[in-house]
Design a protein around this motif. Structure first.
Motif, mmCIF file in Angstrom:
data_model
loop_
_atom_site.group_PDB
_atom_site.id
_atom_site.type_symbol
_atom_site.label_atom_id
_atom_site.label_comp_id
_atom_site.label_asym_id
_atom_site.label_seq_id
_atom_site.Cartn_x
_atom_site.Cartn_y
_atom_site.Cartn_z
ATOM 1 N N SER A 157 10.613 -10.204 3.112
ATOM 2 C CA SER A 157 9.279 -9.653 2.729
ATOM 3 C C SER A 157 8.570 -9.212 4.102
ATOM 4 O O SER A 157 8.372 -10.054 5.061
ATOM 5 C CB SER A 157 8.293 -10.508 2.200
ATOM 6 N N ILE A 190 5.667 -7.695 3.821
ATOM 7 C CA ILE A 190 4.241 -7.478 3.122
ATOM 8 C C ILE A 190 3.317 -8.102 4.183
ATOM 9 O O ILE A 190 3.658 -9.102 4.866
ATOM 10 C CB ILE A 190 4.318 -8.495 1.989
ATOM 11 N N PHE A 191 2.137 -7.280 4.220
ATOM 12 C CA PHE A 191 1.072 -7.876 5.408
ATOM 13 C C PHE A 191 0.029 -8.526 4.561
ATOM 14 O O PHE A 191 -0.511 -8.073 3.836
ATOM 15 C CB PHE A 191 0.609 -6.544 6.153
ATOM 16 N N ASN A 192 -0.136 -9.594 5.061
ATOM 17 C CA ASN A 192 -1.410 -10.314 4.545
ATOM 18 C C ASN A 192 -2.504 -10.017 5.298
ATOM 19 O O ASN A 192 -2.320 -9.379 6.325
ATOM 20 C CB ASN A 192 -1.108 -12.116 4.420
ATOM 21 N N LYS A 223 -2.780 1.211 3.232
ATOM 22 C CA LYS A 223 -1.847 0.889 2.167
ATOM 23 C C LYS A 223 -2.114 1.391 0.989
ATOM 24 O O LYS A 223 -3.135 2.164 0.671
ATOM 25 C CB LYS A 223 -1.698 -0.692 1.911
ATOM 26 N N ASP A 268 -0.807 -1.129 -4.568
ATOM 27 C CA ASP A 268 -0.168 -2.076 -3.942
ATOM 28 C C ASP A 268 -1.187 -3.561 -3.794
ATOM 29 O O ASP A 268 -2.034 -3.505 -2.906
ATOM 30 C CB ASP A 268 0.511 -1.835 -2.756
ATOM 31 N N SER A 322 -0.102 -6.655 -3.502
ATOM 32 C CA SER A 322 0.852 -7.700 -2.837
ATOM 33 C C SER A 322 0.161 -7.594 -1.269
ATOM 34 O O SER A 322 0.097 -8.651 -0.520
ATOM 35 C CB SER A 322 2.174 -7.611 -2.989
ATOM 36 N N ASP A 323 0.091 -6.543 -0.771
ATOM 37 C CA ASP A 323 -0.252 -6.221 0.618
ATOM 38 C C ASP A 323 -1.719 -6.502 0.773
ATOM 39 O O ASP A 323 -2.379 -5.481 -0.182
ATOM 40 C CB ASP A 323 0.159 -4.796 1.226
ATOM 41 N N GLN A 371 -2.915 -5.194 3.646
ATOM 42 C CA GLN A 371 -2.970 -4.360 4.657
ATOM 43 C C GLN A 371 -1.752 -3.308 4.628
ATOM 44 O O GLN A 371 -0.739 -3.855 4.468
ATOM 45 C CB GLN A 371 -3.020 -4.820 6.169
ATOM 46 N N GLY A 372 -1.870 -2.166 5.066
ATOM 47 C CA GLY A 372 -0.700 -1.184 5.301
ATOM 48 C C GLY A 372 -0.600 -1.144 6.712
ATOM 49 O O GLY A 372 -1.488 -1.493 7.519
ATOM 50 N N SER A 422 3.545 0.870 3.247
ATOM 51 C CA SER A 422 3.090 -0.446 2.751
ATOM 52 C C SER A 422 4.129 -0.745 1.656
ATOM 53 O O SER A 422 5.203 -0.020 1.527
ATOM 54 C CB SER A 422 1.682 -0.173 2.101
ATOM 55 N N GLY A 451 -2.775 -9.711 -2.290
ATOM 56 C CA GLY A 451 -3.163 -8.953 -1.213
ATOM 57 C C GLY A 451 -4.617 -8.937 -1.112
ATOM 58 O O GLY A 451 -5.506 -8.381 -0.431
#
Ligand SMILES: *[C@@H]1O[C@H](CO)[C@@H](O)[C@H](O)[C@H]1NC(C)=O
Length: 357
Positions: free
Chosen positions: A23, A25-27, A68, A72, A74-75, A77-78, A244, A265
């Motif tokens: 992943s 993905i950005f938290n 992002k 989306d 889940s993120d 941030q993008g 993202s 996210g």
């Protein structure tokens, strides 16, 4: 009762989605400073960060909830990835800013989906006069490209295209402000690559069924970002690309742009996220980089002419072999350790990095 049913259908939905192997993905705690903590001697997930110019990381990478795809969830941030007139890596003439998965799972076996979403803006737009290689693998068995392809007639080309082995299978005119969602559908066992795509918040649909190719990866050569070929010219103006929804999953595919962890996210587009105090950033001084952190000086230069000629992996060796300049050893390395002929696995950076040279 209603609640049980809701819970059940949620379970069914998540059970249907593929298993995420890696992943990106950005938290909400992700920061650009984290990228600088990665080095060859400190290979921390989720991203390798070494292909960039001489400026500070903040010149090439930026994170924000506004970067992002709003669909989306889940993120949190993008990421904005920038190339400019300083983005020359390792003495090359190509402008490059690329982040690469730092994965523990194999990203090169079975039937996998490589997900990402892309957007450009009217601010710092990409220059259509240059060939851009985007979200590519080192062997270039599949990739997105934009702009005037090397050797193509004319002076500009606004096509965003998807190639397998250098042959365009799908394309669209690039429109600033539009989110393009993609998943490479890669069957490493069957040797085929297909494409799923959509725009904005629409779920992914299969736009090209698997075509024959030579999919292979050492799990650390998916270049997420931009490589811009000089095409015989120069132009130092910065270009921004927004990304993202970056993750790799096992089949079956997740088609929802909400991503693999819908809602994680924090509220689709940024509104209403409760602001809990973020953990203070760790002081970088606590993990001084070992003295051997310098990246290999000749690593992974993709062939400049990669655009036109598909890489030939004609003589299939038993088991995966690493390509020229690819990694073949080092602490924690789980990828191929045998180099394709005539290259040999050579120690480049102590116990941390060996390369096919
Ligand atoms: C945020 O993501 C990073 C990197 O994936 C992870 O190490 C960290 O634990 C996450 N933080 C939270 C609060 O989930």
């Amino acid at each position: 009762m209603k609640r049980i049913i809701a819970g059940l259908s949620l379970f069914v939905a998540s059970a249907r989605a593929g298993t995420v192997l890696w992943s990106g993905i950005f938290n909400s705690s992700a920061t650009v400073a984290n990228f600088d903590k990665w080095s060859w001697s400190n290979q921390i997930p989720p991203y390798q960060w070494y292909i960039h110019g001489s400026g500070p990381t903040s010149e090439y990478l930026a994170l924000s909830p506004s970067y992002k795809n709003p669909a989306d969830t889940s993120d949190a941030q993008g990421i904005k990835i920038t190339i400019d007139g300083t983005a020359f890596w390792n003495g090359q003439t190509m402008e490059r800013s690329e982040i690469i998965p730092q994965a523990s799972a194999s990203l090169g076996t079975g039937h996998l989906y490589y997900h990402f979403s892309l957007m450009t803006s009217t601010t710092n737009p990409p220059n259509p006069g240059f060939e851009h290689q985007i979200a590519f693998f080192e062997s270039h068995f599949t990739e997105i490209k934009y702009g005037l392809i090397s050797g193509e007639a004319g002076t500009t080309d606004n096509l965003l295209r998807w190639d397998v082995g250098g042959v365009t299978q799908w394309s669209t005119q690039l429109k600033a402000g539009n989110w393009y969602n993609f998943a490479y559908d890669i069957d490493f066992s069957g040797g085929t690559i297909g494409l799923w795509a959509s725009s904005g918040s629409a779920p992914l649909t299969q736009v090209v069924a698997g075509v024959k190719g030579s999919p292979s990866t050492n799990s650390a050569d998916w270049h997420i970002g931009q490589l811009r070929l000089p095409n015989g010219g120069t132009n130092a103006a910065p270009e921004d690309w927004y990304w993202s929804g970056i993750f790799v999953e096992q089949a079956p595919i997740t088609t929802s742009i909400a991503g693999p962890q819908p809602g994680a996210g924090g509220g689709g587009g940024g509104g209403g996220t409760p602001t809990t105090t973020p953990a203070p950033p760790k002081t970088t001084t606590t993990t001084p980089p070992k003295s051997t952190t310098k990246p290999p000086t000749t690593s992974s230069a993709p062939p400049t002419s990669a655009s036109s000629k598909p890489v030939t992996t004609s003589s299939t060796a038993p088991g995966p072999t690493q390509t020229h300049y690819g990694q073949c050893g080092g602490n924690g390395w789980t990828g191929p350790t045998v180099c394709a002929s005539p290259y040999t696995c050579t120690v480049v950076s102590g116990p941390y990095y060996s390369q096919c040279l």
